[in-house]
Design a protein around this motif. Sequence first.
Motif, short mmCIF file in Angstrom:
data_model
loop_
_atom_site.label_atom_id
_atom_site.label_comp_id
_atom_site.label_asym_id
_atom_site.label_seq_id
_atom_site.Cartn_x
_atom_site.Cartn_y
_atom_site.Cartn_z
N PHE A 10 48.39 23.61 32.42
CA PHE A 10 49.01 23.77 33.73
C PHE A 10 48.33 22.81 34.69
O PHE A 10 47.12 22.57 34.58
N LYS A 34 44.48 22.68 33.76
CA LYS A 34 43.90 23.89 33.17
C LYS A 34 44.60 24.11 31.83
O LYS A 34 45.83 24.18 31.77
N ALA A 36 45.64 26.45 29.29
CA ALA A 36 45.78 27.90 29.10
C ALA A 36 45.85 28.25 27.62
O ALA A 36 45.31 29.26 27.18
N PRO A 55 40.57 38.70 26.12
CA PRO A 55 40.24 39.06 27.51
C PRO A 55 41.28 38.54 28.50
O PRO A 55 42.10 37.69 28.16
N ASN A 56 41.24 39.03 29.74
CA ASN A 56 42.15 38.55 30.79
C ASN A 56 42.08 37.03 30.90
O ASN A 56 40.99 36.46 30.87
N GLY A 57 43.24 36.43 31.01
CA GLY A 57 43.28 34.98 31.19
C GLY A 57 43.10 34.18 29.91
O GLY A 57 42.98 32.96 29.93
N ALA A 58 43.11 34.85 28.77
CA ALA A 58 42.86 34.18 27.49
C ALA A 58 44.01 33.25 27.08
O ALA A 58 43.82 32.31 26.32
N GLY A 59 45.21 33.53 27.60
CA GLY A 59 46.36 32.68 27.26
C GLY A 59 47.43 33.42 26.47
O GLY A 59 48.34 32.79 25.92
N LYS A 60 47.37 34.74 26.45
CA LYS A 60 48.30 35.54 25.65
C LYS A 60 49.73 35.43 26.19
O LYS A 60 50.66 35.09 25.46
N SER A 61 49.89 35.72 27.49
CA SER A 61 51.24 35.69 28.06
C SER A 61 51.82 34.29 28.00
O SER A 61 53.01 34.11 27.75
N THR A 62 50.98 33.30 28.19
CA THR A 62 51.45 31.91 28.13
C THR A 62 51.98 31.61 26.73
O THR A 62 53.03 30.99 26.58
N GLU A 179 52.16 43.82 26.97
CA GLU A 179 51.66 45.00 27.66
C GLU A 179 52.76 46.04 27.95
O GLU A 179 53.02 46.39 29.09
N HIS A 212 46.05 45.73 26.27
CA HIS A 212 44.62 46.00 26.45
C HIS A 212 44.32 47.44 26.02
O HIS A 212 43.22 47.93 26.20
N1 LIG Z 1 52.18 29.16 35.93
C1 LIG Z 1 50.87 28.93 35.89
N2 LIG Z 1 50.30 27.95 36.61
C2 LIG Z 1 48.98 27.71 36.53
N3 LIG Z 1 48.10 28.41 35.77
C3 LIG Z 1 48.61 29.40 35.03
C4 LIG Z 1 50.00 29.73 35.04
N4 LIG Z 1 50.21 30.78 34.20
C5 LIG Z 1 49.01 31.09 33.68
N5 LIG Z 1 48.04 30.28 34.18
C6 LIG Z 1 46.62 30.30 33.82
O1 LIG Z 1 46.50 30.20 32.42
C7 LIG Z 1 45.48 31.07 31.93
C8 LIG Z 1 46.05 32.02 30.90
O2 LIG Z 1 46.94 32.93 31.52
P1 LIG Z 1 47.74 34.06 30.74
O3 LIG Z 1 48.61 34.74 31.72
O4 LIG Z 1 48.37 33.45 29.55
O5 LIG Z 1 46.56 35.02 30.29
P2 LIG Z 1 46.62 36.42 29.52
O6 LIG Z 1 45.84 36.26 28.28
O7 LIG Z 1 48.02 36.88 29.43
O8 LIG Z 1 45.78 37.35 30.50
P3 LIG Z 1 45.97 38.90 30.95
O9 LIG Z 1 45.29 39.72 29.92
O10 LIG Z 1 45.25 38.97 32.24
O11 LIG Z 1 47.44 39.16 31.06
C9 LIG Z 1 44.90 31.75 33.14
O12 LIG Z 1 43.74 31.07 33.55
C10 LIG Z 1 45.98 31.61 34.20
O13 LIG Z 1 45.45 31.55 35.48
#
Ligand SMILES: Nc1ncnc2c1ncn2[C@@H]1O[C@H](COP(=O)(O)OP(=O)(O)OP(=O)(O)O)[C@@H](O)[C@H]1O
Length: 334
Positions: A10, A34, A36, A55-62, A179, A212
């Motif tokens: 990103f 960044k 992700a 963990p939070n922010g690991a990149g799962k949703s991405t 989730e 989680h």
């Molecule tokens: N649209 C975006 N623009 C910029 N950065 C993004 C975007 N979407 C996600 N990120 C960043 O990418 C990283 C991974 O985010 P992601 O949502 O995939 O995490 P996650 O594993 O789903 O976390 P959580 O457990 O908190 O849901 C994070 O640092 C987030 O800030």
Amino acid sequence: MVADNLTKEFRHAVKKPGLTGSIRHLLNPEYEKKTAVDRISFSIERGESVAYVGPNGAGKSTTIKMLTGILVPTGGQVLVDGVIPYKNRIENARNIGAVFGQRTQLWWDLPVLESLTLLKEIYEIPDREYKKRMELFEDILHLGEFLHLPARKISLGQRMRADLAASLLHNPKVLYLDEPTIGLDVSVKARIRQFIREVNRESGTTILLTTHDMEDIEDICKRLLIIDRGRVIFDGELQAVKDAFAQERTIHFEVRAPLHVGEEELAAQFPGAVLHIPSEGSGFSVRFNRFYYSAGDIIDFVTKRNEIVDIHIDEPSIELVIRQIYEVILTFRG
Ligand SMILES: Nc1ncnc2c1ncn2[C@@H]1O[C@H](COP(=O)(O)OP(=O)(O)OP(=O)(O)O)[C@@H](O)[C@H]1O
Ligand SMILES: [Mg+2]
């Protein structure tokens, strides 16, 4: 489903605070990258149920957004049932269902039932099939009580049940769950888990679950994929992880009085084993490292001295195992 070196970067603006910062940014924008999702590779067979955790922010949703075709990868390959999701979004949509716990895919102002009939039209589901699916949903999810209310008026637990039904109406081969039990009470959670398990078992639907909640994993998944800071750090069978990580076992004994623990002999024969005698009841427990001693040896020891009424061995919880893995991650991060 295959991800091969899948990557998502990103770009986001870096701006100094205040008005000057804003103006400077307008004139000379600066960006920061960044990563992700960072060269993630995995392969999931049809019918598997996989927990995708980290963990939070690991990149799962991405990752899930790339698998659904919502996001276009920056690098690497992704293939879901032979389809490249972001290139063939419509074809991909027929194969997949997705539930995002954080937001609904139902039409906010429409009664739930109308959202479902709209989906029926969109996916061109035959009447008979639709009826059959709705009956299945009704059996476990009990949608009846709120089918006629608009999505914005129903409770979170009802909304999640409706979202699950909506995502499965067209009987997709793959179901992504990001989730799905967040914020739900225990009974709704249990019902949703039961439903997902059945869908996986009965229809052979592939499940990729992000959560989680460790009980979700324990109840639904056979395989565990752990990611951290965009990289896969563990991929294996749930039971294998438990065996590898959970070294501690506890055996609880209930014996007929009088109690003969043989405390000193136990300590001599099994150094490091920890004995616990509760003040009430007629039993005790022994905690030990199963890499050093076998449960059989401990049970032997106790049986020689007592008449045993009941025994049970604690299964290591996945919660404990994952906590240990996270601790290892944090240690290596320094
Ligand atoms: N649209 C975006 N623009 C910029 N950065 C993004 C975007 N979407 C996600 N990120 C960043 O990418 C990283 C991974 O985010 P992601 O949502 O995939 O995490 P996650 O594993 O789903 O976390 P959580 O457990 O908190 O849901 C994070 O640092 C987030 O800030
Ligand atoms: Mg997320």
